[in-house]
Design a protein around this motif. Structure first.
Motif, PDB file in Angstrom:
ATOM      1  N   VAL A   2      38.491  49.208  45.735  1.00 38.79           N
ATOM      2  CA  VAL A   2      37.244  48.764  45.132  1.00 38.79           C
ATOM      3  C   VAL A   2      36.386  49.967  44.777  1.00 38.79           C
ATOM      4  O   VAL A   2      36.213  50.888  45.573  1.00 38.79           O
ATOM      5  N   GLN A   3      35.866  49.947  43.573  1.00 32.97           N
ATOM      6  CA  GLN A   3      34.948  50.986  43.146  1.00 32.97           C
ATOM      7  C   GLN A   3      33.684  50.347  42.592  1.00 32.97           C
ATOM      8  O   GLN A   3      33.753  49.395  41.804  1.00 32.97           O
ATOM      9  N   GLY A  23      28.651  48.518  37.980  1.00 34.91           N
ATOM     10  CA  GLY A  23      29.942  48.072  37.509  1.00 34.91           C
ATOM     11  C   GLY A  23      30.955  48.112  38.635  1.00 34.91           C
ATOM     12  O   GLY A  23      30.927  49.011  39.480  1.00 34.91           O
ATOM     13  N   SER A  24      31.843  47.140  38.643  1.00 34.57           N
ATOM     14  CA  SER A  24      32.798  47.005  39.733  1.00 34.57           C
ATOM     15  C   SER A  24      34.216  46.966  39.196  1.00 34.57           C
ATOM     16  O   SER A  24      34.468  46.429  38.118  1.00 34.57           O
ATOM     17  N   SER A  25      35.164  47.512  39.975  1.00 33.13           N
ATOM     18  CA  SER A  25      36.565  47.444  39.608  1.00 33.13           C
ATOM     19  C   SER A  25      37.408  47.466  40.876  1.00 33.13           C
ATOM     20  O   SER A  25      36.932  47.817  41.951  1.00 33.13           O
ATOM     21  N   GLY A  26      38.658  47.047  40.728  1.00 32.00           N
ATOM     22  CA  GLY A  26      39.577  47.107  41.848  1.00 32.00           C
ATOM     23  C   GLY A  26      39.600  45.894  42.745  1.00 32.00           C
ATOM     24  O   GLY A  26      40.268  45.893  43.778  1.00 32.00           O
ATOM     25  N   HIS A  27      38.867  44.865  42.371  1.00 29.64           N
ATOM     26  CA  HIS A  27      38.882  43.639  43.176  1.00 29.64           C
ATOM     27  C   HIS A  27      38.502  42.457  42.300  1.00 29.64           C
ATOM     28  O   HIS A  27      38.121  42.621  41.144  1.00 29.64           O
ATOM     29  N   THR A  28      38.609  41.276  42.864  1.00 28.04           N
ATOM     30  CA  THR A  28      38.188  40.074  42.139  1.00 28.04           C
ATOM     31  C   THR A  28      36.695  39.917  42.331  1.00 28.04           C
ATOM     32  O   THR A  28      36.222  39.357  43.323  1.00 28.04           O
ATOM     33  N   PHE A  29      35.961  40.425  41.387  1.00 29.10           N
ATOM     34  CA  PHE A  29      34.505  40.520  41.496  1.00 29.10           C
ATOM     35  C   PHE A  29      33.862  39.185  41.848  1.00 29.10           C
ATOM     36  O   PHE A  29      32.935  39.123  42.659  1.00 29.10           O
ATOM     37  N   ASN A  74      29.803  37.737  35.950  1.00 24.53           N
ATOM     38  CA  ASN A  74      31.184  37.789  36.445  1.00 24.53           C
ATOM     39  C   ASN A  74      32.191  38.022  35.324  1.00 24.53           C
ATOM     40  O   ASN A  74      33.353  38.332  35.600  1.00 24.53           O
ATOM     41  N   ASP A  77      32.092  41.856  35.411  1.00 28.02           N
ATOM     42  CA  ASP A  77      32.124  42.477  36.747  1.00 28.02           C
ATOM     43  C   ASP A  77      30.936  43.420  36.971  1.00 28.02           C
ATOM     44  O   ASP A  77      31.105  44.576  37.409  1.00 28.02           O
ATOM     45  N   THR A  78      29.771  42.911  36.696  1.00 26.18           N
ATOM     46  CA  THR A  78      28.574  43.753  36.801  1.00 26.18           C
ATOM     47  C   THR A  78      27.442  42.985  37.480  1.00 26.18           C
ATOM     48  O   THR A  78      27.258  41.792  37.229  1.00 26.18           O
TER      49      THR A  78
END
Length: 126
Positions: A2-3, A23-29, A74, A77-78
């Motif tokens: 997760v980042q 901002g999000s990445s690496g997971h199911t936000f 969603n 992812d923010t």
């Protein structure tokens, strides 16, 4: 992995507005509850706002209630923190945090969050 990456910080004037983004990445936000915390120089990290996975539940610290608004998209992812009527006491590093919580329950304790961004500085200008 997760980042979380915050952006939107900078100089702010009393009474002004800023919008922070995370901002999000690496997971199911959409399965994560999100929160914003802040830490001023020489002080402990404190809760600012939280939002549930679906966005239907929010929570705010008393010091920002009525001035700040947390929201999320969603689809991209923010998570956002709209900060209005800024005060000198809002000067701090603002951190985005995520907790795996596929429910409409929010959390205001830092220990409840598993992932953290590196923060973005919000500084009051004279």
């Amino acid at each position: 992995q997760v980042q979380l990456v915050e952006s939107g910080g900078g100089l702010m004037q009393a009474g002004g507005s800023l919008r922070l983004s995370c901002g999000s990445s690496g997971h199911t936000f959409s399965s994560y509850g999100m929160g914003w915390f802040r830490q001023a120089t020489g002080k402990e990290r404190e809760f600012v706002a939280a939002i549930s996975w679906g966005g239907r539940s929010t929570d705010y610290a008393e010091s920002v209630k009525g001035r700040f608004i947390i929201s999320r998209d969603n689809n991209i992812d923010t998570v956002y923190l709209q900060m209005n009527n800024l005060k000198p006491g809002d000067t701090a590093v603002y951190y985005c945090a995520a907790r795996f919580a596929p429910s409409e329950v929010t959390a205001n304790a830092a220990r409840g969050y598993e992932c953290w961004g590196r923060g973005t500085q919000v500084t009051g200008s004279s």
